[in-house]
Design a protein around this motif. Structure first.
Motif, PDB file in Angstrom:
ATOM      1  N   VAL A 107       0.733  -1.102   0.055  1.00  0.00           N
ATOM      2  CA  VAL A 107       0.123  -0.065   0.037  1.00  0.00           C
ATOM      3  C   VAL A 107       0.803   1.245  -0.083  1.00  0.00           C
ATOM      4  CG1 VAL A 107      -1.756   1.522   1.338  1.00  0.00           C
ATOM      5  CG2 VAL A 107      -1.901  -1.186   0.940  1.00  0.00           C
ATOM      6  N   ALA A 148       0.735   0.123 -10.352  1.00  0.00           N
ATOM      7  CA  ALA A 148       0.540   1.454  -9.874  1.00  0.00           C
ATOM      8  C   ALA A 148       1.202   2.429 -10.784  1.00  0.00           C
ATOM      9  CB  ALA A 148       1.455   1.816  -8.598  1.00  0.00           C
ATOM     10  N   ALA A 169       2.360   1.519  -3.760  1.00  0.00           N
ATOM     11  CA  ALA A 169       1.326   2.172  -4.424  1.00  0.00           C
ATOM     12  C   ALA A 169       1.064   3.448  -4.217  1.00  0.00           C
ATOM     13  CB  ALA A 169       0.204   1.296  -4.392  1.00  0.00           C
ATOM     14  N   ARG A 170       1.136   3.843  -3.004  1.00  0.00           N
ATOM     15  CA  ARG A 170       0.767   5.390  -2.438  1.00  0.00           C
ATOM     16  C   ARG A 170       1.624   6.392  -3.188  1.00  0.00           C
ATOM     17  NH1 ARG A 170      -2.105   7.549   2.334  1.00  0.00           N
ATOM     18  NH2 ARG A 170      -1.783   9.534   1.934  1.00  0.00           N
ATOM     19  N   ALA A 176      -4.156   3.662  -3.829  1.00  0.00           N
ATOM     20  CA  ALA A 176      -3.211   2.826  -3.432  1.00  0.00           C
ATOM     21  C   ALA A 176      -3.607   1.375  -2.770  1.00  0.00           C
ATOM     22  CB  ALA A 176      -2.450   3.621  -2.254  1.00  0.00           C
TER      23      ALA A 176
END
Length: 184
Positions: free
Chosen positions: A36, A84, A39-40, A48
């Motif tokens: 997470v 992502a 991805a954020r 995310a």
């Protein structure tokens, strides 16, 4: 009962399947929070969680193959970073199309608030070319050494060093700091 019986074979098969599921569950719990965060950094807070979950879903569907890899966590990190970057690119294209059409887009609810400095940093990371952004995110989210980033991105260590160097210089310019201040 004979060990070669169909019942014994079915029982062994169920026990191996149960062990694989437990292995995946442990893997999921250990890796999801960092995915997470990765991805954020690459596609922003709004997507995310979805990107990280999607990467884990891909891993789950291919768990038999993924679990046999030397480092399944590197495989899922690479999958997550690719998803992502794709998500971020798709959002940019969508925003351009909406702005050309004169439409309005409603703001998305952020997953969690970051400090202004952190948000500025990750915005600058997302503006980098894809491989530079991936290398930087893996470095700053996971604190991975160059060799592990190279393994994750399936490239040479020299290529990772080049991506990180270029990313640092671009980030330093974007954030108005001297290039050597944040070197590790």
């Amino acid at each position: 009962m004979n060990d070669a019986s169909p019942t014994a074979a079915a029982t062994r098969g169920r026990s191996r399947a149960g062990a694989r599921e437990r292995d995946f569950d442990e893997f999921y719990v250990a890796e999801l929070p960092r995915l997470v965060a990765l991805a954020r950094g690459l596609c922003g807070p709004a997507h995310a969680e979805d990107v990280a979950q999607e990467a884990m879903l891909v891993a789950y569907r291919r768990w038999r193959e993924v679990s046999s890899l030397e480092r399944p966590e590197a495989w899922v990190r690479r999958t997550c970073s690719n998803l992502a970057v794709s998500t971020f690119r798709r959002r940019v294209v969508e925003l351009r199309a909406v702005s050309r059409l004169g439409g309005r887009r409603t703001p998305e609810t952020p997953a969690a608030e970051l400090g202004a400095e952190a948000e500025e940093f990750w915005t600058a990371v997302r503006a980098l070319p894809a491989r530079q952004a991936q290398a930087a995110a893996l470095r700053y989210v996971y604190d991975l050494p160059v060799a592990e980033i190279a393994h994750t991105l399936e490239c040479t260590e020299g290529t990772v060093k080049q991506h990180l160097s270029r990313a640092r210089h671009s980030l330093a310019a974007a954030l108005h700091v001297e290039p050597g201040e944040e070197e590790r």
